[in-house]
Design an enzyme around this catalytic site. Structure first.
Site, PDB file in Angstrom:
ATOM      1  N   SER A  65       0.802  -1.241   0.000  1.00  0.00           N
ATOM      2  CA  SER A  65       0.000   0.000   0.000  1.00  0.00           C
ATOM      3  C   SER A  65       0.824   1.275   0.000  1.00  0.00           C
ATOM      4  O   SER A  65       0.274   2.352  -0.258  1.00  0.00           O
ATOM      5  CB  SER A  65      -0.931   0.016   1.209  1.00  0.00           C
ATOM      6  N   LYS A  68       0.613   3.350  -3.002  1.00  0.00           N
ATOM      7  CA  LYS A  68      -0.579   4.167  -3.280  1.00  0.00           C
ATOM      8  C   LYS A  68      -0.266   5.662  -3.210  1.00  0.00           C
ATOM      9  O   LYS A  68      -0.898   6.470  -3.890  1.00  0.00           O
ATOM     10  CB  LYS A  68      -1.701   3.818  -2.281  1.00  0.00           C
ATOM     11  N   TYR A 193      -1.901  -2.636 -10.949  1.00  0.00           N
ATOM     12  CA  TYR A 193      -2.008  -2.463  -9.492  1.00  0.00           C
ATOM     13  C   TYR A 193      -1.120  -3.468  -8.748  1.00  0.00           C
ATOM     14  O   TYR A 193      -0.350  -3.101  -7.857  1.00  0.00           O
ATOM     15  CB  TYR A 193      -3.482  -2.616  -9.068  1.00  0.00           C
ATOM     16  N   TYR A 245      -4.067   2.855   7.985  1.00  0.00           N
ATOM     17  CA  TYR A 245      -5.333   2.113   8.019  1.00  0.00           C
ATOM     18  C   TYR A 245      -6.282   2.738   9.048  1.00  0.00           C
ATOM     19  O   TYR A 245      -6.248   3.945   9.243  1.00  0.00           O
ATOM     20  CB  TYR A 245      -5.086   0.625   8.319  1.00  0.00           C
ATOM     21  N   VAL A 263       1.024  -3.920   3.811  1.00  0.00           N
ATOM     22  CA  VAL A 263       0.882  -5.233   4.445  1.00  0.00           C
ATOM     23  C   VAL A 263       2.148  -6.093   4.408  1.00  0.00           C
ATOM     24  O   VAL A 263       2.217  -7.109   5.083  1.00  0.00           O
ATOM     25  CB  VAL A 263      -0.285  -6.062   3.857  1.00  0.00           C
TER      26      VAL A 263
HETATM   27  N1  GLU Z   1      -1.635  -5.226  -2.604  1.00  0.00           N
HETATM   28  C1  GLU Z   1      -2.311  -5.194  -1.351  1.00  0.00           C
HETATM   29  C2  GLU Z   1      -3.798  -5.403  -1.512  1.00  0.00           C
HETATM   30  O1  GLU Z   1      -4.418  -4.825  -2.336  1.00  0.00           O
HETATM   31  C3  GLU Z   1      -2.001  -3.923  -0.636  1.00  0.00           C
HETATM   32  C4  GLU Z   1      -2.666  -3.836   0.692  1.00  0.00           C
HETATM   33  C5  GLU Z   1      -1.936  -3.048   1.720  1.00  0.00           C
HETATM   34  O2  GLU Z   1      -0.700  -3.007   1.756  1.00  0.00           O
HETATM   35  O3  GLU Z   1      -2.651  -2.453   2.534  1.00  0.00           O
HETATM   36  O4  GLU Z   1      -4.399  -6.150  -0.817  1.00  0.00           O
END
Ligand code: GLU
Length: 309
Positions: A65, A68, A193, A245, A263
């Site tokens: 994430s 992002k 993604y 989060y 994650v």
């Molecule tokens: N690629 C992961 C997903 O979409 C990223 C989630 C994350 O790091 O919060 O589940």
């Protein structure tokens, strides 16, 4: 000033590592469950380009994430604020990062913010390029500039592992496609993604990325402006409101700095005008933030007063 000495930072890393087995390495992306819970590394990059680091600093990890923030910066530069926030909102959510529920209750399947999966997938759908390969290369080119490393790429095993198992993310895409928020081919969006989530680097690289945002878009090592100040400001603000989060509020109170976690166990922090921090510690707490990484940030906060509030 935060920590200037590697031996001092190493002591804090050793202390935080003691709780490694209280957390749990992510396993919903099968490739991530191979990560060693005892690994912990931290790097801090200052505005003059100086870097202090400790722990398993050569260990690479996938951004997940954290990527992002990078894709958000790219689309803000390419399309501007109005276009991006017409598709994705600016409000934090108390729901889990992969939740679908708000897409139904908010207007026209518009995701609440670009840090939850729905919002990040909408952002990914805007990345420029003729096909997935060009789009991934476009993202990588920017990441290489943020890291000062032309060899940065994605880990194919991690990307494939997520691509073949990510049914929930596909449903988020289809839901948004149904609502007219995203256009284009869902499999292609998923490929881009999962590959940008699988971009691989170590904590030294991540601290440099954090420092670019901290320095309002200027790379501390090269002195090059890699994004406008306004873009860096918006990204840091999302890091405060939604970066950790559904523990972002608690994080703001306890640590008080812009941060984004993933994650895989990575955490990137950008302390405005002061420094960037890159941390990697794979065991996660119940919310999904690095357990050892959080401990380390608490120790750093106690010792060096990181909070900007
Ligand atoms: N690629 C992961 C997903 O979409 C990223 C989630 C994350 O790091 O919060 O589940």
């Amino acid at each position: 000033m935060a920590c200037q000495r590697e031996d001092e930072l190493q002591e804090l890393v050793d202390e935080a590592r003691k709780i490694a087995y209280e957390g749990k390495v992510a396993n919903y992306i099968p490739a991530l469950q191979k990560q060693n819970p005892e690994v912990l590394s931290c790097a801090i990059t200052y505005p003059n380009g100086k870097c202090v680091s400790a722990g398993d600093i050569n260990q690479s990890f996938s951004l997940q994430s954290i990527s992002k923030i990078i894709t958000l910066a790219i689309v803000l530069m390419d399309y501007g604020v109005d276009h991006v926030f017409h598709k994705v909102g600016m409000e934090p959510t108390g729901d889990p990062f992969n939740s679908i529920v708000k897409l139904e209750t908010s207007s026209q399947a518009k995701p609440l913010n670009p840090m939850i999966n729905a919002g990040a997938l909408a952002v990914t759908s805007m990345i420029k390029g003729k096909n997935a390969e060009e789009k991934v290369e476009y993202i990588l080119k920017f990441v290489r500039k943020l890291c000062n490393d032309p060899d940065i790429t994605y880990c194919n095993d991690v990307a494939i592992s997520e691509f073949t198992t990510s049914f929930l993310n596909r449903s988020l895409c289809y839901y948004m496609k149904g609502g007219g928020v995203i256009h284009g081919n869902v499999e292609e969006i998923m490929e881009v993604y999962t590959k940008h989530c699988a971009i691989s680097m170590n904590s030294l690289h991540l601290a440099n990325v954090g420092a670019v945002f901290a320095m309002n878009g200027v790379n501390p090592v090269t002195g090059e402006r890699v994004m406008p100040k306004e873009v860096a400001r918006i990204c840091k603000t999302f890091m405060v409101t939604c970066g950790m989060y559904n523990a972002s509020g608690e994080f703001a109170i306890k640590i008080g700095i812009p941060a984004k976690s993933g994650v895989s166990g990575g955490i990137m922090c950008s302390v405005p005008g002061r420094f960037g921090i890159g941390i990697f510690g794979p065991p996660l707490n119940d919310i999904g933030n690095s357990h050892t990484g959080m401990k380390l940030l608490e120790l750093l906060q106690e010792k060096y007063d990181l909070s900007m509030f």
